[in-house]
Enzyme design. Structure first.
Site, PDB file in Angstrom:
ATOM      1  N   TYR A   1       2.470 -23.615 -17.008  1.00 29.45           N
ATOM      2  CA  TYR A   1       1.106 -23.428 -17.498  1.00 29.45           C
ATOM      3  C   TYR A   1       0.273 -24.686 -17.252  1.00 29.45           C
ATOM      4  O   TYR A   1       0.780 -25.804 -17.356  1.00 29.45           O
ATOM      5  CB  TYR A   1       1.104 -23.133 -19.005  1.00 29.45           C
ATOM      6  CG  TYR A   1       1.466 -21.711 -19.364  1.00 29.45           C
ATOM      7  CD1 TYR A   1       0.492 -20.707 -19.388  1.00 29.45           C
ATOM      8  CD2 TYR A   1       2.772 -21.359 -19.687  1.00 29.45           C
ATOM      9  CE1 TYR A   1       0.812 -19.414 -19.721  1.00 29.45           C
ATOM     10  CE2 TYR A   1       3.103 -20.057 -20.022  1.00 29.45           C
ATOM     11  CZ  TYR A   1       2.123 -19.094 -20.038  1.00 29.45           C
ATOM     12  OH  TYR A   1       2.439 -17.801 -20.368  1.00 29.45           O
TER      13      TYR A   1
ATOM     14  N   ASP B   1       0.831  -1.202   0.000  1.00 32.01           N
ATOM     15  CA  ASP B   1       0.000   0.000   0.000  1.00 32.01           C
ATOM     16  C   ASP B   1       0.863   1.249   0.000  1.00 32.01           C
ATOM     17  O   ASP B   1       2.093   1.189   0.138  1.00 32.01           O
ATOM     18  CB  ASP B   1      -0.916  -0.001   1.228  1.00 32.01           C
ATOM     19  CG  ASP B   1      -1.927  -1.134   1.191  1.00 32.01           C
ATOM     20  OD1 ASP B   1      -2.312  -1.540   0.073  1.00 32.01           O
ATOM     21  OD2 ASP B   1      -2.320  -1.619   2.272  1.00 32.01           O
TER      22      ASP B   1
END
Length: 313
Positions: A144, A96
């Site tokens: 993948y 943040d």
């Protein structure tokens, strides 16, 4: 009310277009499904980044106020000459506004290899402001998964994440065919041309290629040094045709040897994109050393101060 307007009314995403269930996959499926197109395929690089977050609005990309990802992408674009959308810089986590980091991990993609990462490392830190530093750069290994739902009736909860094959597939012959992909090969026959490709290297090293049965779900797991545009989807499409027993497993080495995309097109087109998912980018040390031709990781150049030769009094 149409299905599209109904989805908008209740805040749901529109349904994807119907898929071809006869094995003739549409080559334009990635254009029609509401998903981002794949970035350029090539070499993936892992970054370990340290930063003082005082002046920044966190990690996630935005131009104003500036973020760490924004600053990193500007530096990488300037050095590599690769466009932002093709670099595909991805952080392992987000911080943040005002939060600092010592070990933020991220990776980016280039269509070319590097002889030395030390030069890239020095150039990056030379461009970055003093409150952002790249501590380490090393090769990364992508993994993948492609999911196929092999049953007469499609599971509605899998419809956006798995390809539906109503035709019964033979996993045994698919596993036999998958073994031919393992190792270092020229995959020119399995790559679609892309306007974003800048002299991509078609020679890739596939570490593993597994077909895993999970009830009605077939999960195809591929791990390698890198993949070209639509390479994984093209390999999966051929496996599905082999699973239908329309062609034998031995067709794989023949197509690989041809190095011609037109040869593959005689038997299959690309599998739809929604069944494919980038699951991980491995940063395990031994995997980083496996890709042939990859430079060693860079920890930054060390500088030494020569010993003073003036006499001391």
């Amino acid at each position: 009310m149409s299905s599209l307007r109904m989805c908008r009314a209740v805040g749901l995403p529109p349904p994807p277009p119907p898929l071809h269930l006869n094995g003739n996959f549409s080559s334009s499926a990635s254009d029609s499904v509401g998903m981002a197109k794949p970035s350029v395929a090539g070499h993936k690089w892992r970054l370990v980044i340290a930063y003082d977050g005082t002046r920044y609005a966190g990690w996630q990309y935005q131009q104003s106020p500036p973020t760490i990802q924004c600053i990193m992408e500007k530096a990488l674009t300037q050095i590599t000459k690769v466009e932002r959308e093709d670099l595909h810089l991805v952080g392992a986590g987000r911080t943040d506004a005002g939060v600092h980091a010592w070990g933020q991990v991220a990776h980016f993609v280039t269509p070319f290899n590097y002889d030395s990462l030390d030069t890239l490392h020095a150039a990056l830190n030379g461009l970055l402001p003093s409150d952002i530093r790249v501590r380490e750069i090393s090769p990364a290994v992508p993994i993948y998964h492609y999911k196929i739902y092999n049953d007469t009736v499609m599971d509605p909860f899998q419809r956006y994440y798995a390809y539906h094959s109503a035709y019964k597939l033979n996993p045994a012959v698919m596993k036999e065919a998958a073994k031919y992909f393992i190792g270092r090969h020229d995959f020119s026959a399995f790559a679609n041309a892309s306007r974003n490709d800048r002299a991509p290297n078609p020679v890739k090293n596939i570490f593993s290629f597994d077909v895993i049965e999970k009830g009605a779900l077939l999960q195809i797991e591929v791990e390698g040094t890198g993949f070209m545009y639509r390479q994984v989807r093209n390999m999966v499409a051929l496996l599905i045709q082999i699973g239908r027993e329309a062609i034998p497993p031995g067709i794989v080495p023949m197509i690989l040897a041809s190095r011609d995309r037109k040869e593959l097109a005689k038997y299959s087109l690309s599998a739809p994109p929604h069944g494919l998912c980038l699951v991980a980018v491995n940063y395990i040390e031994q995997h980083m050393q496996l890709p042939s031709g990859c430079p060693p990781k860079s920890l930054g150049r060390s500088r030494t101060v020569s010993r003073c030769k003036l006499p001391c009094y």
